[in-house]
Design an enzyme around this catalytic site. Structure first.
Site, PDB file in Angstrom:
ATOM      1  N   ASP A 188       0.838  -1.204   0.000  1.00 11.84           N
ATOM      2  CA  ASP A 188       0.000   0.000   0.000  1.00 11.84           C
ATOM      3  C   ASP A 188       0.874   1.256   0.000  1.00 11.84           C
ATOM      4  O   ASP A 188       0.363   2.378  -0.037  1.00 11.84           O
ATOM      5  CB  ASP A 188      -1.010  -0.010   1.156  1.00 11.84           C
TER       6      ASP A 188
ATOM      7  N   GLU B 133       9.313  -4.264  10.457  1.00 15.84           N
ATOM      8  CA  GLU B 133       9.791  -2.987   9.907  1.00 15.84           C
ATOM      9  C   GLU B 133      10.372  -2.087  10.991  1.00 15.84           C
ATOM     10  O   GLU B 133       9.747  -1.875  12.047  1.00 15.84           O
ATOM     11  CB  GLU B 133       8.607  -2.279   9.209  1.00 15.84           C
TER      12      GLU B 133
ATOM     13  N   GLU C  20      -1.261  -5.659   8.488  1.00 16.05           N
ATOM     14  CA  GLU C  20      -0.489  -5.135   9.613  1.00 16.05           C
ATOM     15  C   GLU C  20      -1.169  -5.458  10.936  1.00 16.05           C
ATOM     16  O   GLU C  20      -2.397  -5.395  11.037  1.00 16.05           O
ATOM     17  CB  GLU C  20      -0.350  -3.605   9.474  1.00 16.05           C
TER      18      GLU C  20
END
Ligand code: KIV
Length: 278
Positions: free
Chosen positions: A47, A185, A118
């Site tokens: 995204d 991340e 996520e």
């Protein structure tokens, strides 16, 4: 010879065998076909296209329609590469039925190989339901851009022993659901390595150091195309932006002085002039 496409079965196998793999983003047919020609094993239609393709300043406004629009040409352009579609913000956070419905839609309408979403422990039930519906899932923890505001902005996560332990708990909860892999991340190297050691699924790091099982980078960042900012975690393997600007300026100059198009880029005719054709 074209490469052998990685399958859902390979993820845990690669981890067991200590085999590293790579992932890059792609959002269109041509880029996907370039990645397909390379040895990179997996593509994420992230995204992050909200920024790189649509010019937004975050991923929050990206819709399922945007994602489907971009995943389709990538699947077409990369038949030998495992393609993961990213679930956009708002497509899986209302309820489990909503999440399963939207994940089904993404796979059905694009034919991608897996989806990514996520969230840690709190999203494990959602992930589990999607997997039970028959859809392979990749998790994403650490810095989760869709909810970065509630994490205090775009900053390193897991910087305290408590938060690092929470990330390990998140990874374990996701691994138990049966995810193929987990993107981690923006965490310190020591935390990326500890998470990788704590679970039996591959950890795909981005800004998570060199101790993870796999790495992912955003194509436009690593190729030096995106000009708005460059995070520390990005290594530029090419610097295409100035090359493209130079190419454009050279094209314009040649148009101005009529050296383009030359005879090699022009079509001939059997007559010299069209005077007599009037
Ligand atoms: O959207 C994206 O490109 C991502 C990567 C940064 C992992 O989620």
């Amino acid at each position: 010879m074209s490469k052998k496409k990685m399958t859902a079965m390979d993820f845990r196998k690669y981890k067991q065998e200590g085999k590293i793999f790579t992932m890059v983003t792609a959002y269109d047919y041509t880029t996907a076909s370039i990645v397909d020609e390379s040895d990179v094993e997996t593509i994420l239609v992230g995204d992050s296209l909200g920024m790189t393709m649509l010019g937004y300043n975050s991923t929050v406004g990206v819709t399922m329609e945007d994602m489907i629009h971009h995943i389709r040409p990538v699947v077409k352009g990369a038949p030998n590469t495992f393609v993961v579609g990213d679930m956009p913000f708002g497509s899986y956070n209302e309820s489990i039925p909503q999440a399963v419905h939207e994940a089904n839609r993404m796979v059905k309408e694009t034919n991608c190989d897996a989806i990514k979403l996520e969230g840690g422990v709190e999203f494990a039930p959602v992930v589990k339901a999607i997997i039970q519906a028959g859809i392979p899932v990749i998790g994403h923890i650490g810095l989760t851009p869709q909810t970065a505001t509630s994490l205090g902005g775009f900053r390193v996560q897991g910087g305290t022993p408590e938060s690092a332990k929470q990330l390990i708990a998140d990874a374990k909860a996701l691994a138990e659901t049966g995810v193929l892999a987990i993107v981690v991340e923006c965490v310190p190297t020591v935390v990326g390595k500890a998470i990788s050691e704590a679970v039996d699924v591959p950890i795909i790091g981005i800004g998570a150091g060199n101790g993870t099982d796999a790495q992912v980078l955003v194509f436009h960042d690593m190729m030096g195309m995106y000009g708005d900012f460059k995070p520390k975690m990005v290594k530029q393997y090419c610097n295409l932006r100035p090359m493209i600007v130079d190419g454009l300026n050279q094209y314009r100059t040649e148009c101005m002085d009529r050296t383009f198009p030359g005879t090699e880029h022009s079509y001939g005719a059997k007559f010299e002039s069209i005077d007599k054709l009037y």
